[in-house]
Design an enzyme around this catalytic site. Structure first.
Site, short mmCIF file in Angstrom:
data_model
loop_
_atom_site.label_atom_id
_atom_site.label_comp_id
_atom_site.label_asym_id
_atom_site.label_seq_id
_atom_site.Cartn_x
_atom_site.Cartn_y
_atom_site.Cartn_z
N ILE A 1 2.27 1.31 2.77
CA ILE A 1 3.29 1.23 1.73
C ILE A 1 3.09 2.35 0.70
CG2 ILE A 1 3.58 -1.27 2.03
CD1 ILE A 1 2.18 -1.55 -0.77
N ASP A 2 1.90 2.97 0.70
CA ASP A 2 1.63 4.03 -0.29
C ASP A 2 2.31 5.36 0.07
OD1 ASP A 2 -0.07 2.06 -1.23
OD2 ASP A 2 -1.89 2.98 -0.43
N GLY B 1 0.13 1.48 -4.69
CA GLY B 1 0.21 2.89 -4.34
C GLY B 1 -1.13 3.59 -4.34
N ARG B 2 -2.16 2.85 -4.77
CA ARG B 2 -3.51 3.41 -4.84
C ARG B 2 -3.50 4.68 -5.69
NH1 ARG B 2 -7.72 1.55 -1.15
NH2 ARG B 2 -6.14 0.44 0.03
N HIS C 1 0.70 -8.18 -3.92
CA HIS C 1 0.87 -8.20 -2.46
C HIS C 1 2.25 -8.63 -2.01
CE1 HIS C 1 -3.42 -7.72 -2.89
NE2 HIS C 1 -3.42 -7.24 -1.65
O1 F6P Z 1 -3.05 0.88 0.72
C1 F6P Z 1 -2.16 -0.18 0.60
C2 F6P Z 1 -2.48 -1.03 -0.59
O2 F6P Z 1 -1.53 -2.07 -0.65
C3 F6P Z 1 -2.59 -0.29 -1.91
O3 F6P Z 1 -1.31 0.04 -2.44
C4 F6P Z 1 -3.38 -1.26 -2.73
O4 F6P Z 1 -4.09 -0.62 -3.76
C5 F6P Z 1 -4.34 -1.82 -1.72
O5 F6P Z 1 -3.75 -1.63 -0.44
C6 F6P Z 1 -4.65 -3.29 -1.89
O6 F6P Z 1 -5.63 -3.62 -0.97
P1 F6P Z 1 -6.09 -5.13 -0.68
O7 F6P Z 1 -5.08 -5.72 0.26
O8 F6P Z 1 -7.42 -4.98 -0.06
O9 F6P Z 1 -6.11 -5.83 -1.99
#
Ligand code: F6P
Length: 360
Positions: free
Chosen positions: A132-133, A176-177, A282
């Site tokens: 999604i990023d 979006g990291r 999420h």
């Molecule tokens: O890389 C996709 C992503 O949804 C990022 O946007 C977000 O920072 C991260 O994964 C969240 O990860 P997790 O599911 O481990 O909390």
């Protein structure tokens, strides 16, 4: 020669993964008469030497094909693990499972790990970008991005009505990291007044002046502020009500950058502005895949299978200039994650609407 190919999904899930699996299994079995097996939970499945038989008829429910619009991944996924420490076991597993090729659907992190394993084990690897990023290099599209943008835009539409009714500033923190693609695309499409992304510096006085102008010059008493989770705290701010403790995931505050920005707005407007924060979290990863993600999943799945038929390996299928093209995985990994270009047409377009995208 009849082939047996494995497929796995790795890293964070997103809408459209099942659609890729559907496309791969359909093309591989119907066109080439190959066998396709799913490897559950990515490298964990490889370690445990597990496979799931996949067939176009296996998921047929009264003619309804659930993989077309089902979010998540039927294969399961993981986004952590000390994978390379157990490289030997996984290399042995690929041979034991009698795979002729492997299709890995993943973001840049997973692709990096699986590419290293493939190089060590001499695997026939093809990758398909998903995240999604949308920060995988050398492709304009990654599976899941468009669906997430649509989810955020839906949230912005909803929040606009309640913001307008209460004259509030709504701060919406999106994922979006380290990249701002999600925030930028959804902010423009959702009519945000402010878009803050990691790639463009902002100032609290600049942001507050913009909100002030909206209220005093344009008589807009509410505002929508989209904040990418990966932005950094502003240096010239008004103090840090949530503390400057960094977490170890990406450079952000413990309280989340949405709350941080809300606190700064409260302070710089002398508590005259009522703020509320929504962290979409999420929710952005769930839901049914958009039409564009289904289309991209379908063409990427077909292209991956055709590359195996041509025995052209170590390639990622990519979308460039309206075409599906293979690009070497090594180049993708070297250039990822791919950030927003601060001089991009999208940023200029956002500013042409009067949106604050930082830099003053
Ligand atoms: O890389 C996709 C992503 O949804 C990022 O946007 C977000 O920072 C991260 O994964 C969240 O990860 P997790 O599911 O481990 O909390």
């Amino acid at each position: 020669m009849k082939k047996r190919i494995g497929i796995l999904t790795s890293g964070g899930d997103c809408p459209g993964l099942n659609c890729v699996i559907r496309a791969v299994v359909s093309h591989a079995t119907l066109t080439y008469n190959w066998e396709v097996v799913g490897i559950p939970y990515a490298t964990q499945g490889l370690l445990e030497r597990q496979v799931i038989a996949l067939s176009v008829h296996g998921w047929d429910l009264r003619g309804i094909d659930p993989l077309l619009n089902m979010g998540g991944t039927i294969l399961g996924t993981i986004n952590k693990g000390d994978t390379l420490a157990r490289a030997g076991e996984m290399i042995a597993s690929y041979a034991e499972l009698q795979l002729d090729a492997l299709i890995a659907i993943g973001g840049d992190g997973s692709m990096n790990i699986i590419h290293q394993l493939a190089t060590l084990g001499n695997w026939n690897l093809i990758t398909i970008p998903k995240t999604i990023d949308n920060d995988v290099a050398l492709t304009e599209r990654a599976i899941g991005f468009d669906s997430a943008v649509n989810t955020i835009v839906d949230a912005l539409n909803r929040l606009t009505f309640t913001a307008a009714s209460h004259d509030r500033v709504m701060i919406v923190e999106v994922m979006g990291r380290t990249a701002g693609h999600l925030a930028l695309h959804s902010g423009i499409a959702g009519g945000a007044d402010v878009i803050l992304i990691p790639e463009v510096t902002y100032t609290i006085p600049g942001l507050c002046q913009h909100l002030d102008e909206l209220r005093n010059t344009w008589r807009r008493k509410f505002a929508i502020v989209v904040v990418a989770e990966g932005i950094s705290p502003c240096v010239a701010d008004f103090g840090n009500s949530c503390g400057l403790e960094l977490n170890n995931k990406y450079p952000s505050l413990k309280c989340g950058m949405g709350q941080y920005i809300a606190d700064q707005i409260t302070q710089c407007t002398n508590h005259e502005v009522d703020t509320r924060v929504s962290v979409l979290g999420h929710i952005q990863r769930g839901g049914i895949p958009s039409a564009l993600d289904r289309l991209t999943a379908t063409v990427f799945g077909k292209a991956a299978v055709d590359l195996i038929a041509q025995e052209k390996y170590d390639q990622m299928v990519a979308w460039q200039n309206g075409q599906v093209v293979p690009v070497p995985i090594a180049d993708v990994v070297a250039k990822s994650p791919s950030p927003v270009d601060p001089g991009s047409y999208l940023i200029h377009s956002a500013r042409s609407l009067g949106t604050y995208v930082g830099e003053w």
